[in-house]
Design an enzyme around this catalytic site. Sequence first.
Site, short mmCIF file in Angstrom:
data_model
loop_
_atom_site.label_atom_id
_atom_site.label_comp_id
_atom_site.label_asym_id
_atom_site.label_seq_id
_atom_site.Cartn_x
_atom_site.Cartn_y
_atom_site.Cartn_z
N HIS A 1 35.26 -7.78 -21.95
CA HIS A 1 35.98 -7.29 -20.79
C HIS A 1 35.63 -8.22 -19.63
O HIS A 1 34.99 -9.23 -19.80
CB HIS A 1 35.52 -5.88 -20.40
CG HIS A 1 35.76 -4.84 -21.43
ND1 HIS A 1 36.99 -4.27 -21.64
CD2 HIS A 1 34.92 -4.21 -22.29
CE1 HIS A 1 36.89 -3.35 -22.58
NE2 HIS A 1 35.65 -3.29 -23.00
N CYS B 1 38.20 -5.18 -27.16
CA CYS B 1 37.27 -4.07 -27.40
C CYS B 1 37.87 -2.94 -28.24
O CYS B 1 38.03 -3.12 -29.44
CB CYS B 1 36.71 -3.57 -26.07
SG CYS B 1 35.19 -2.63 -26.31
#
Length: 245
Positions: free
Chosen positions: A196, A95
């Site tokens: 995630h 990310c």
Amino acid sequence: MPELRVCALYPDLMNIYADRGNLLVLERRCRWRGIDFNVTASGLGERLDPDGADLYYLGGGQDRDQKLCALDLAEVKRDALHAAAARGAVILAVCGGYQLLGHSYQLDSETLPGVGLVDLVTVRSDGPRLIGNVAIEVELDAGVRRVLAGFENHGGRTRLGMNAAALGRVLKGHGNNGEDGYEGVRHGSVIGTYLHGPLLPKNAWFADWLIETALCRRDPVAPLEPLDDQLEADAHADARRAAGV
Ligand code: GLN
């Protein structure tokens, strides 16, 4: 005894959604097999040893923490990371970390430098954040398609350049930008993704792929021994179910 050497970049700043759990999974899966695990950290201002690790890890982060790390990556660690990638070390970025692997991350009027390991740019959008459960199909080894499942939450939109290949194809969720159907990036052993979850507890097979790649055991004379992965398989199935895949 074989040893996996991991270097965690900015572990105090780049660690949201329990991304540090990815390191714990790598550690456990190594130790369960009698592979030594050694993790070091490299923070702001600290020089990076390009030969010091088999796997370099950069987790997710908020925009304000990314600003600090972007400048440090570009000014202090850039050459070492390029040298590490060139010798085949694994670089895994999630990310906010993923966004810093490319050429730049544009935030309002400010453009943060990327470390330039892969051909992509990221732009912070005024539109809604791209949030939700996500599943992608990846083909890390020719002819072998598998699913990575996780959770994404990002304001940035990433677009791959001509010289970049996606990590996978979006089955459910938004991926790089919510438009082109691609998720993440892969250039040899350099991998970036928005997933995630954390990523590795929900995708134990991918943790093993990373360990094998980092230890140069992909074409294995001595493949990793299988583990009892019932719990991990259940977590993976849950994540897929959540994404609707
Ligand atoms: N700050 C970045 C964004 O919102 C990355 C966030 C994250 O790592 N989850 O796009």
